[in-house]
Design an enzyme around this catalytic site. Sequence first.
Site, PDB file in Angstrom:
ATOM      1  N   ASN A  56       2.929  10.943   9.181  1.00 24.08           N
ATOM      2  CA  ASN A  56       2.535  11.976   8.228  1.00 24.08           C
ATOM      3  C   ASN A  56       1.032  11.991   7.961  1.00 24.08           C
ATOM      4  O   ASN A  56       0.399  13.025   8.008  1.00 24.08           O
ATOM      5  CB  ASN A  56       3.271  11.793   6.893  1.00 24.08           C
ATOM      6  CG  ASN A  56       4.771  11.940   7.037  1.00 24.08           C
ATOM      7  OD1 ASN A  56       5.249  12.692   7.876  1.00 24.08           O
ATOM      8  ND2 ASN A  56       5.517  11.217   6.225  1.00 24.08           N
ATOM      9  N   ASN A  64      11.981   8.521  -0.806  1.00 24.66           N
ATOM     10  CA  ASN A  64      13.169   7.902  -1.386  1.00 24.66           C
ATOM     11  C   ASN A  64      12.866   6.580  -2.069  1.00 24.66           C
ATOM     12  O   ASN A  64      13.431   6.273  -3.125  1.00 24.66           O
ATOM     13  CB  ASN A  64      14.224   7.685  -0.297  1.00 24.66           C
ATOM     14  CG  ASN A  64      14.910   8.970   0.110  1.00 24.66           C
ATOM     15  OD1 ASN A  64      15.226   9.805  -0.734  1.00 24.66           O
ATOM     16  ND2 ASN A  64      15.130   9.154   1.402  1.00 24.66           N
ATOM     17  N   GLU A  85      -0.450  12.305  -8.060  1.00 24.97           N
ATOM     18  CA  GLU A  85      -0.653  13.526  -7.281  1.00 24.97           C
ATOM     19  C   GLU A  85       0.611  14.363  -7.181  1.00 24.97           C
ATOM     20  O   GLU A  85       0.542  15.572  -6.934  1.00 24.97           O
ATOM     21  CB  GLU A  85      -1.159  13.182  -5.881  1.00 24.97           C
ATOM     22  CG  GLU A  85      -0.214  12.307  -5.088  1.00 24.97           C
ATOM     23  CD  GLU A  85      -0.783  11.869  -3.751  1.00 24.97           C
ATOM     24  OE1 GLU A  85      -1.891  12.304  -3.407  1.00 24.97           O
ATOM     25  OE2 GLU A  85      -0.123  11.092  -3.059  1.00 24.97           O
ATOM     26  N   GLY A 143      -2.713  10.598  -0.271  1.00 26.96           N
ATOM     27  CA  GLY A 143      -3.544  10.150  -1.390  1.00 26.96           C
ATOM     28  C   GLY A 143      -3.455   8.666  -1.662  1.00 26.96           C
ATOM     29  O   GLY A 143      -4.064   8.181  -2.628  1.00 26.96           O
TER      30      GLY A 143
END
Length: 497
Positions: free
Chosen positions: A374, A261, A284, A378
């Site tokens: 998480n 967000n 990415e 990248g």
Amino acid sequence: MALNFISAQEAAEQIKNGDSIGFSGFTASGTPKVVTEALAEKAIKEHEAGREFKVNMFTGASTNDHVDGALARANAINMRTPYQSNADLRKRLNVHDAHYFDLHLSELAQKMRYGVFGKLNVAIIEATDINEEGEIVLGTGVGISPTIAAMADKIIVELNDALPKTLRGLHDLYLPLDPPYRREIPIYKASDRIGTPILKVDPSKIIGVVKSSAKDGVKGFAELDAVTMQIGANVCNFLLAELRAGRIPKEFLPMQSGVGNVANAVLHGLGESKEIPQFEMYTEVIQDSVVDLMEMGKCKFASTCSLTFSDDAMDRVFNNMQFFQDKIILRPGEISNNPEIVRRLGLITMNTALEADIFGNINSTHVLGTKMMNGIGGSGDFTRNAYLSVFSCPSVTKGGLISNVVPMVSHLDHSEHSVDVLITDQGIADLRGKDPVQRAEAVIENCAHPDYKQLLWDYVKMGKGGQTPHTLNAALAFHTEFAASGDMRNTDWSKFA
């Protein structure tokens, strides 16, 4: 060689306990969806029969509920890498029901080819199209697909008729040579093409083609709230100031943006700014806001590994592929995230922190230093090599019970050496050219929430000398106080006198 169409259940029967599996896609986009559900069902039956059944999973990034969710609920995962974002899998990881190692996304494919993780038994690849010669048109995400197709003993293809044939030509698939034979990767602007639009695999390795009609199922973003809007505005104001000062060239520079967000709010803010010129993205992931930016003419091109669009935004793109066809390239993750290209193109990178400390270090992965959220994804690929590296986060969470600006991060993912700018809803701390104490002053004054400013100033004053004035027995007091009372504001420095 004729294509062998099989059911998802028949495909799952080809996978054995202990197999290492590579999956196509990047985020939910381009990942398999029906074979993995059948594999989860098989695992449940095996467990009910008293037999062990777990597999090792290699993916481009996170996946979706069809993959990580279904297999985690079935307790079918032995090892998982390099990134995940599923709540059911997160629970497994944090109680050690599954092994997980966090890895920079650009590194996985080459480490697999170097043999670091051993043999790959199966690759499961989502396709838009396939022919009998083993020529595959991939779906909406690439990830590690070229590497797993080359390495796997067996390939299962999910042929998804929900994907339009007009995706053909969007992909640019390129495998770098391995050392000592590697050459420069010849990308000098975001739109350069260096590979092929088709994934060519050995057709003798394809053990079956499974039909699918499942969509990626990416959820739309929540409505922008006051905090995310303010962060977006602060990022835009900072970039405008850099542009006006000539520290960003008048042509602007390619952008990289993380997922979520806050990142979506930042891109929204860039679109609203009349002073920000047209720009390209080398990133990415592109999200819904990029569709808006392209349609308004603000983003003129995007090189990415994944179209991480909500179903509504994906339909907008699919229904107007003539417009988007020459504005998007889909690349493998080791190219989209390649440090050589990031440095060459001079990217402005924008990523999200879980917490930042007053000296400029970033925790992107572990809540209160222990629980995996998480993964690093990248962000490290881009941050360390950026022309300008920006991290952002809200100043507080849980209604103010947690300060996201702390004396010392509880887990370190990005050191102060890689962080140029920290931005919260409170303001902007430009950390370039500052020593540790100067960085602390900038972060506290500009980024900390008012409820925590004095606590953070008091911590700095407690410092016992040295270039970075930490008080080691108090450095994690915000975190220990939250564990004790549920409110970091209750921190009492007198306990550490």
